[in-house]
Design an enzyme around this catalytic site. Sequence first.
Site, PDB file in Angstrom:
ATOM      1  N   LYS A 133      -6.419  -0.923   7.254  1.00  0.00           N
ATOM      2  CA  LYS A 133      -5.643   0.150   7.870  1.00  0.00           C
ATOM      3  C   LYS A 133      -6.567   1.259   8.371  1.00  0.00           C
ATOM      4  O   LYS A 133      -6.349   1.812   9.432  1.00  0.00           O
ATOM      5  CB  LYS A 133      -4.638   0.701   6.857  1.00  0.00           C
ATOM      6  CG  LYS A 133      -3.444   1.350   7.504  1.00  0.00           C
ATOM      7  CD  LYS A 133      -2.438   1.832   6.471  1.00  0.00           C
ATOM      8  CE  LYS A 133      -1.630   0.683   5.893  1.00  0.00           C
ATOM      9  NZ  LYS A 133      -0.819   1.102   4.748  1.00  0.00           N
ATOM     10  N   GLU A 191      -3.362 -13.179   6.277  1.00  0.00           N
ATOM     11  CA  GLU A 191      -3.082 -11.795   6.645  1.00  0.00           C
ATOM     12  C   GLU A 191      -2.664 -11.701   8.102  1.00  0.00           C
ATOM     13  O   GLU A 191      -3.329 -12.238   8.970  1.00  0.00           O
ATOM     14  CB  GLU A 191      -4.338 -10.932   6.451  1.00  0.00           C
ATOM     15  CG  GLU A 191      -4.953 -11.064   5.072  1.00  0.00           C
ATOM     16  CD  GLU A 191      -6.123 -10.111   4.869  1.00  0.00           C
ATOM     17  OE1 GLU A 191      -6.220  -9.115   5.598  1.00  0.00           O
ATOM     18  OE2 GLU A 191      -6.933 -10.387   3.969  1.00  0.00           O
ATOM     19  N   ILE A 230       0.405  -7.362  13.003  1.00  0.00           N
ATOM     20  CA  ILE A 230       1.469  -7.370  14.008  1.00  0.00           C
ATOM     21  C   ILE A 230       1.089  -6.384  15.108  1.00  0.00           C
ATOM     22  O   ILE A 230       0.689  -5.250  14.823  1.00  0.00           O
ATOM     23  CB  ILE A 230       2.827  -7.002  13.376  1.00  0.00           C
ATOM     24  CG1 ILE A 230       3.134  -7.979  12.226  1.00  0.00           C
ATOM     25  CG2 ILE A 230       3.937  -7.036  14.432  1.00  0.00           C
ATOM     26  CD1 ILE A 230       4.380  -7.641  11.435  1.00  0.00           C
TER      27      ILE A 230
END
Length: 157
Positions: free
Chosen positions: A23, A81, A84
């Site tokens: 992230k 993993e 998107i």
Amino acid sequence: GAMRHLPYFCRGEVVKGFGRGSKELGIPTANFSEQVVESFPSDIPTGIYYGWACVGNGEVHKMVLSIGWNPFYKNIKKSVETHIIHTFKEDFYGEILSIVMTGYIRPEKNFDSLDALISAIQEDIEEAKRQLDLPEHLKLKEDNFFHLPEGKRVNSH
Ligand code: ADP
Ligand code: MG
């Protein structure tokens, strides 16, 4: 190779990963549980795939997905993993992620620097976006797999 396993459909809960900081790199990856990963064919090649993904009964979006060796388990287990290609307002841990892998981009690689890794992923994302617009891949966006029967719908936020 990878092609003989495709298209590959999978549905499972999004779990907490092992915090590799995806992230922070601007590329969050929704991890499937160990149980879901174990359900993948054992001979499916590691590497980068692309396809379609949907959270709960939400919209279907383009995605890139990596099957890799899981450092948390000393690289004896795989991890799956999904990044998107969409900006979500909130995290969706605990929700049901449905995916179909429709194509394969490349095997796993080691990178000399973080910058090299990030630019490779950006290229993977661009490649995925292009490929998924082709009719052969686009048609799977509309697959019944993403349209759950009424009684079996899971709530999305
Ligand atoms: P973890 O190590 O827990 O997998 P990440 O840094 O890879 O942490 O972030 C993954 C989480 O980010 C997902 O589980 C999901 O809840 C959230 N998320 C937000 N946007 C996206 C996105 N576009 N693709 C994948 N996950 C996303
Ligand atoms: Mg992750």
